[in-house]
Motif scaffolding. Structure first.
Motif, PDB file in Angstrom:
ATOM      1  N   TYR A   8    -142.839  88.608 -39.896  1.00  9.98           N
ATOM      2  CA  TYR A   8    -144.000  89.003 -40.485  1.00  9.98           C
ATOM      3  C   TYR A   8    -143.628  88.994 -41.836  1.00  9.98           C
ATOM      4  O   TYR A   8    -142.756  89.112 -42.626  1.00  9.98           O
ATOM      5  CB  TYR A   8    -144.157  90.570 -39.878  1.00  9.98           C
ATOM      6  CG  TYR A   8    -143.786  90.803 -38.555  1.00  9.98           C
ATOM      7  CD1 TYR A   8    -144.939  90.535 -37.748  1.00  9.98           C
ATOM      8  CD2 TYR A   8    -142.716  91.093 -38.376  1.00  9.98           C
ATOM      9  CE1 TYR A   8    -144.748  90.496 -36.466  1.00  9.98           C
ATOM     10  CE2 TYR A   8    -142.742  91.580 -36.732  1.00  9.98           C
ATOM     11  CZ  TYR A   8    -143.580  91.009 -35.906  1.00  9.98           C
ATOM     12  OH  TYR A   8    -143.417  91.477 -34.601  1.00  9.98           O
ATOM     13  N   GLU A   9    -145.009  88.526 -42.737  1.00 10.12           N
ATOM     14  CA  GLU A   9    -144.873  88.555 -44.070  1.00 10.12           C
ATOM     15  C   GLU A   9    -145.864  89.696 -44.695  1.00 10.12           C
ATOM     16  O   GLU A   9    -146.710  90.066 -43.902  1.00 10.12           O
ATOM     17  CB  GLU A   9    -145.392  87.181 -44.526  1.00 10.12           C
ATOM     18  CG  GLU A   9    -147.012  87.094 -44.040  1.00 10.12           C
ATOM     19  CD  GLU A   9    -147.474  85.731 -44.791  1.00 10.12           C
ATOM     20  OE1 GLU A   9    -146.688  84.935 -45.388  1.00 10.12           O
ATOM     21  OE2 GLU A   9    -148.516  85.100 -44.538  1.00 10.12           O
ATOM     22  N   ASN A  53    -148.769  91.286 -46.056  1.00 11.97           N
ATOM     23  CA  ASN A  53    -150.003  90.812 -46.458  1.00 11.97           C
ATOM     24  C   ASN A  53    -150.799  91.289 -47.468  1.00 11.97           C
ATOM     25  O   ASN A  53    -151.097  90.970 -48.523  1.00 11.97           O
ATOM     26  CB  ASN A  53    -150.716  90.806 -45.147  1.00 11.97           C
ATOM     27  CG  ASN A  53    -152.186  90.314 -45.170  1.00 11.97           C
ATOM     28  OD1 ASN A  53    -152.362  89.182 -45.460  1.00 11.97           O
ATOM     29  ND2 ASN A  53    -153.343  91.062 -45.007  1.00 11.97           N
ATOM     30  N   SER A  54    -150.984  92.734 -47.375  1.00 10.19           N
ATOM     31  CA  SER A  54    -151.576  93.577 -48.241  1.00 10.19           C
ATOM     32  C   SER A  54    -151.345  95.126 -48.171  1.00 10.19           C
ATOM     33  O   SER A  54    -151.012  95.512 -47.098  1.00 10.19           O
ATOM     34  CB  SER A  54    -153.233  93.217 -48.257  1.00 10.19           C
ATOM     35  OG  SER A  54    -153.707  93.805 -47.127  1.00 10.19           O
ATOM     36  N   SER A  74    -150.250  96.383 -44.686  1.00 14.04           N
ATOM     37  CA  SER A  74    -150.339  95.338 -43.542  1.00 14.04           C
ATOM     38  C   SER A  74    -149.442  94.169 -43.508  1.00 14.04           C
ATOM     39  O   SER A  74    -149.007  93.673 -44.532  1.00 14.04           O
ATOM     40  CB  SER A  74    -151.920  94.875 -43.917  1.00 14.04           C
ATOM     41  OG  SER A  74    -152.172  93.520 -42.979  1.00 14.04           O
ATOM     42  N   TRP A  75    -148.857  93.878 -42.384  1.00 14.47           N
ATOM     43  CA  TRP A  75    -148.090  92.821 -42.165  1.00 14.47           C
ATOM     44  C   TRP A  75    -148.420  91.576 -41.315  1.00 14.47           C
ATOM     45  O   TRP A  75    -149.018  91.904 -40.292  1.00 14.47           O
ATOM     46  CB  TRP A  75    -146.597  93.275 -41.627  1.00 14.47           C
ATOM     47  CG  TRP A  75    -145.766  94.506 -42.198  1.00 14.47           C
ATOM     48  CD1 TRP A  75    -145.923  95.689 -42.244  1.00 14.47           C
ATOM     49  CD2 TRP A  75    -144.956  94.416 -43.310  1.00 14.47           C
ATOM     50  NE1 TRP A  75    -145.327  96.364 -42.920  1.00 14.47           N
ATOM     51  CE2 TRP A  75    -144.704  95.611 -43.650  1.00 14.47           C
ATOM     52  CE3 TRP A  75    -144.280  93.295 -43.934  1.00 14.47           C
ATOM     53  CZ2 TRP A  75    -143.574  95.781 -44.589  1.00 14.47           C
ATOM     54  CZ3 TRP A  75    -143.392  93.509 -45.071  1.00 14.47           C
ATOM     55  CH2 TRP A  75    -143.109  94.807 -45.556  1.00 14.47           C
ATOM     56  N   ARG A  76    -148.711  90.675 -41.834  1.00 18.48           N
ATOM     57  CA  ARG A  76    -149.173  89.587 -41.079  1.00 18.48           C
ATOM     58  C   ARG A  76    -148.067  88.689 -40.227  1.00 18.48           C
ATOM     59  O   ARG A  76    -147.113  88.249 -40.806  1.00 18.48           O
ATOM     60  CB  ARG A  76    -149.949  88.457 -41.893  1.00 18.48           C
ATOM     61  CG  ARG A  76    -150.567  87.298 -41.330  1.00 18.48           C
ATOM     62  CD  ARG A  76    -151.173  86.505 -42.367  1.00 18.48           C
ATOM     63  NE  ARG A  76    -152.004  85.276 -41.942  1.00 18.48           N
ATOM     64  CZ  ARG A  76    -151.484  84.270 -41.725  1.00 18.48           C
ATOM     65  NH1 ARG A  76    -149.980  84.079 -41.883  1.00 18.48           N
ATOM     66  NH2 ARG A  76    -152.247  83.200 -41.198  1.00 18.48           N
ATOM     67  N   CYS A 111    -155.491  86.252 -36.038  1.00 20.20           N
ATOM     68  CA  CYS A 111    -153.993  86.510 -36.391  1.00 20.20           C
ATOM     69  C   CYS A 111    -153.576  87.892 -36.283  1.00 20.20           C
ATOM     70  O   CYS A 111    -154.549  89.021 -36.265  1.00 20.20           O
ATOM     71  CB  CYS A 111    -154.031  86.470 -38.098  1.00 20.20           C
ATOM     72  SG  CYS A 111    -154.342  84.627 -38.849  1.00 20.20           S
ATOM     73  N   PHE A 168    -151.907  91.370 -36.937  1.00 20.88           N
ATOM     74  CA  PHE A 168    -151.445  92.234 -38.009  1.00 20.88           C
ATOM     75  C   PHE A 168    -150.561  93.601 -37.456  1.00 20.88           C
ATOM     76  O   PHE A 168    -151.245  94.240 -36.438  1.00 20.88           O
ATOM     77  CB  PHE A 168    -152.565  92.618 -38.828  1.00 20.88           C
ATOM     78  CG  PHE A 168    -153.167  91.432 -39.676  1.00 20.88           C
ATOM     79  CD1 PHE A 168    -152.573  91.074 -40.849  1.00 20.88           C
ATOM     80  CD2 PHE A 168    -154.071  90.674 -39.124  1.00 20.88           C
ATOM     81  CE1 PHE A 168    -153.281  89.956 -41.444  1.00 20.88           C
ATOM     82  CE2 PHE A 168    -154.856  89.631 -39.635  1.00 20.88           C
ATOM     83  CZ  PHE A 168    -154.227  89.085 -40.982  1.00 20.88           C
ATOM     84  N   LYS A 170    -148.359  92.934 -55.899  1.00 18.64           N
ATOM     85  CA  LYS A 170    -149.387  93.242 -54.682  1.00 18.64           C
ATOM     86  C   LYS A 170    -150.096  94.830 -55.301  1.00 18.64           C
ATOM     87  O   LYS A 170    -151.129  94.973 -54.999  1.00 18.64           O
ATOM     88  CB  LYS A 170    -148.648  93.386 -53.389  1.00 18.64           C
ATOM     89  CG  LYS A 170    -147.998  92.088 -53.016  1.00 18.64           C
ATOM     90  CD  LYS A 170    -149.223  91.263 -52.219  1.00 18.64           C
ATOM     91  CE  LYS A 170    -149.027  90.005 -51.724  1.00 18.64           C
ATOM     92  NZ  LYS A 170    -150.081  89.274 -50.999  1.00 18.64           N
TER      93      LYS A 170
END
Length: 609
Positions: A430-431, A433-434, A450-452, A500, A502, A519
């Motif tokens: 996971y990256e 996200n926001s 939020s992790w994508r 996707c 999340f 961020k």
């Protein structure tokens, strides 16, 4: 456990309730046996291996939710004194003087079932990457030593004798679902509130009992012990107890009361000791007959011509009465001290020097130089944790992955804050996200992050979504456990957007700021722009009206709904009104219904028109 006589109750007024960030980025030494006993007692026969359950969830909570670095300490071999005290618990009422305790490991070894629980918890903690130390004897003693020497910032235990071993800050209770979850006791507050220092606390434990001598001194309770030890300075209290145990202090008290030629009072002193007669009416020195003629000097001061009748609970403040009361109080105090000294003298082999040496650290471990404990925290082995909990708890792998994710995200953010690395992934899947929004939880703000999911929605994420497949044991616990005993970690939210996956987790704001400053800056700028637009919309006036519109939250006046008098429509005369003959408009806005033939709805409408 610890000091007897409800010692915690005496310390309760000086407890502090610390907030959620009290342990953030701090080290805390935890008495693992305390956790095991606490959960086994509360949830016995209601859950599968409650000691493993509590250790797993509470460790994740301390590490992720509270931001602490937990260090666990397990008990070693107990001292022979504690082994004897344990036997006393099972043979209460039996004379222990003639009970022979064999020497050897078979006697001092702890309960085999409890040891099994400890080994299982230690194995789980090591898989989670937590440091675990083994004490030479008592776990709370090593925890207190780590705290006093500065290796940790607090101690997590319910054994009150941690203060006797030198602890400075003890956390007794944890209420995870509250605004101030930690119940803390600081030795500085105890010293300021009770006037007791470490030597005083050791003396109290010898008087009221402890883990190594359950009985203490018969006839002395906690309140008596508190009052008694405060009479002596810290550096002198233990020497005084030794004198009392030998009877020397009692003899010195008796010698001080024996008459001598130098202490024989003279006639003038005897005359002063004799209490002068007092009036039965006003209570002051003198006779009632004399006071009926002339008011006494004490009553004249208050402006009375005659002596007044004494009130209920009257106390004369003349020199002779004051001296008499002081003499009685002094004599009462001496008798009280003599009684305590007599009880101490009757206690065999008091005080026990071995217990004193144990508490004062003569048997503590050497943590200097090469023997300094290795306090390092590693990342958990997730797959091994899944296998371990699947074997012992029968938990589904998706359930374990979901519960351990807050711990993984905290480790990831700490690594990013210390070493900014581009392209790093949480759990290699996971990256970042926001930041969705600021979330308030129990009065404390958090970032909802939020992790994508990187790549297709397969593998662990698909299995993570299947967290509803919880065993019947877990469903039972969720229905019947109390929140303070549950200690479950925060469960990440899962959603799908445009194909996707999340994950949403609650993260500490300072930690996110340190890990992803850009961020956070973008999120704050967007938030400020949204607030500015909202303020601008509210400031815009209604078209065609120069006045600012009224807020909907303001309640209009009642006269806007109900007029005080009858108002006719423009162009309508009283003769044209069909109800004119039935309603008469009176002065001051009053109305009177003349005809009872009208319906109730018509009468109500006419009344409020």
């Amino acid at each position: 456990m610890g000091v007897g006589g409800n010692f915690w109750g005496s310390l309760k007024p000086y407890a502090r309730r610390e907030d959620l960030d009290f342990l953030r980025n701090k080290r805390v030494a935890i008495d693992l046996s305390f956790w095991i006993v606490q959960q086994e007692t509360a949830l016995r026969n209601r859950a599968r291996n409650p000691h493993i359950r509590l250790t797993f969830f509470r460790t994740i909570n301390l590490f992720s939710k509270f931001g602490a670095y937990p260090l666990f300490v397990v008990d070693g071999l107990p001292s022979p004194l504690k082994a004897r005290a344990r036997i006393q618990r099972f043979f209460r009422g039996i004379d222990m003087e003639n009970l022979i305790i064999a020497e050897g490991d078979d006697v001092v070894e702890r309960n085999a079932l409890f040891q099994k629980c400890v080994r299982e918890c230690v194995e789980l903690l090591q898989i989670l990457g937590m440091p675990v130390l083994k004490a030479a004897s008592e776990a709370e003693a090593l925890c207190a030593q780590l705290n006093s020497e500065g290796h940790v910032d607090a101690v997590f235990t319910s054994d009150s004798d941690a203060f006797l071993y030198g602890a400075k800050c003890v956390i007794k209770c944890l209420h995870p679902n509250s605004k101030d979850p930690f119940e803390c006791y600081h030795i500085s507050d105890i010293e300021a509130g009770l006037g007791l220092k470490r030597m005083h606390l050791v003396a109290i434990s010898l008087l009221v009992g402890n883990d190594h001598d359950m009985n203490g001194v018969p006839g002395i309770g906690i309140e008596t012990a508190l009052s008694f030890v405060r009479m002596f300075p810290e550096e002198d209290i233990l020497n005084r107890l030794h004198e009392m145990g030998k009877g020397e202090f009692l003899l010195s008290l008796m010698d001080s009361k024996s008459p001598s030629s130098s202490s024989i009072p003279c006639s003038d002193e005897n005359s002063l000791k004799k209490k002068s007669p007092h009036c039965s009416h006003c209570g002051h020195p003198g006779s009632k007959k004399a006071h009926l003629k002339v008011a006494c000097e004490y009553c004249c001061v208050s402006g009375n011509e005659n002596c007044s009748n004494k009130a209920v609970g009257f106390r004369c403040e003349c020199p002779s009465c004051t001296k008499d009361r002081s003499s009685k109080a002094h004599k009462k105090q001496e008798n009280w001290i003599r009684s305590i000294c007599s009880k101490i003298y009757m206690k065999k082999d008091f005080p026990n020097d071995e217990i004193i040496k144990m508490y004062l650290g003569h048997n503590q471990e050497d943590l200097t130089g090469d023997k300094t404990p290795c306090l390092s925290w590693r990342s958990p082995d997730v797959e091994t944790v899944i296998d371990f909990l699947g074997y012992h708890q029968h938990w589904d792998p998706s359930y374990v992955r979901q519960r351990i994710l807050p711990m993984l995200s905290t480790i990831f953010l700490r690594e990013m804050a210390s070493n900014q690395t581009e392209g790093s992934l949480l759990h290699e899947q996971y990256e970042f996200n926001s930041i969705q929004r600021v979330k308030i939880r129990y009065g404390h703000p958090f970032y909802l992050v939020s992790w994508r999911r990187v790549g297709p929605a397969v593998g662990s994420v698909c299995s993570l979504v299947q967290n509803e497949q919880v065993t019947q044991q877990e469903e039972f616990m969720e229905e019947h456990e109390q929140n303070d005993l549950l200690d479950e970690a925060d469960v990440p939210e899962i959603f799908v957007d445009d194909g996707c996956w999340f994950l949403l987790t609650d993260e500490n704001m300072d930690l996110v700021q340190a890990a992803f400053p850009k961020k956070v800056d973008n999120f704050l700028q967007e938030k400020e722009m949204k607030e500015a637009k909202l303020r601008k919309r509210k400031s815009i006036s209604i078209p065609g009206n120069s006045e600012t519109p009224k807020s909907r939250s303001v309640q209009p006046s009642i006269t806007e709904f109900y007029r005080s008098s009858k108002v006719f429509v423009h162009g309508e005369s009283p003769d044209e009104n069909p109800h004119q003959g039935n309603v008469e408009v009176l002065r001051k806005g009053k109305r009177k219904v003349l005809s009872p033939n009208l319906s109730k709805s018509v009468r109500r409408r006419l009344l409020f028109d």
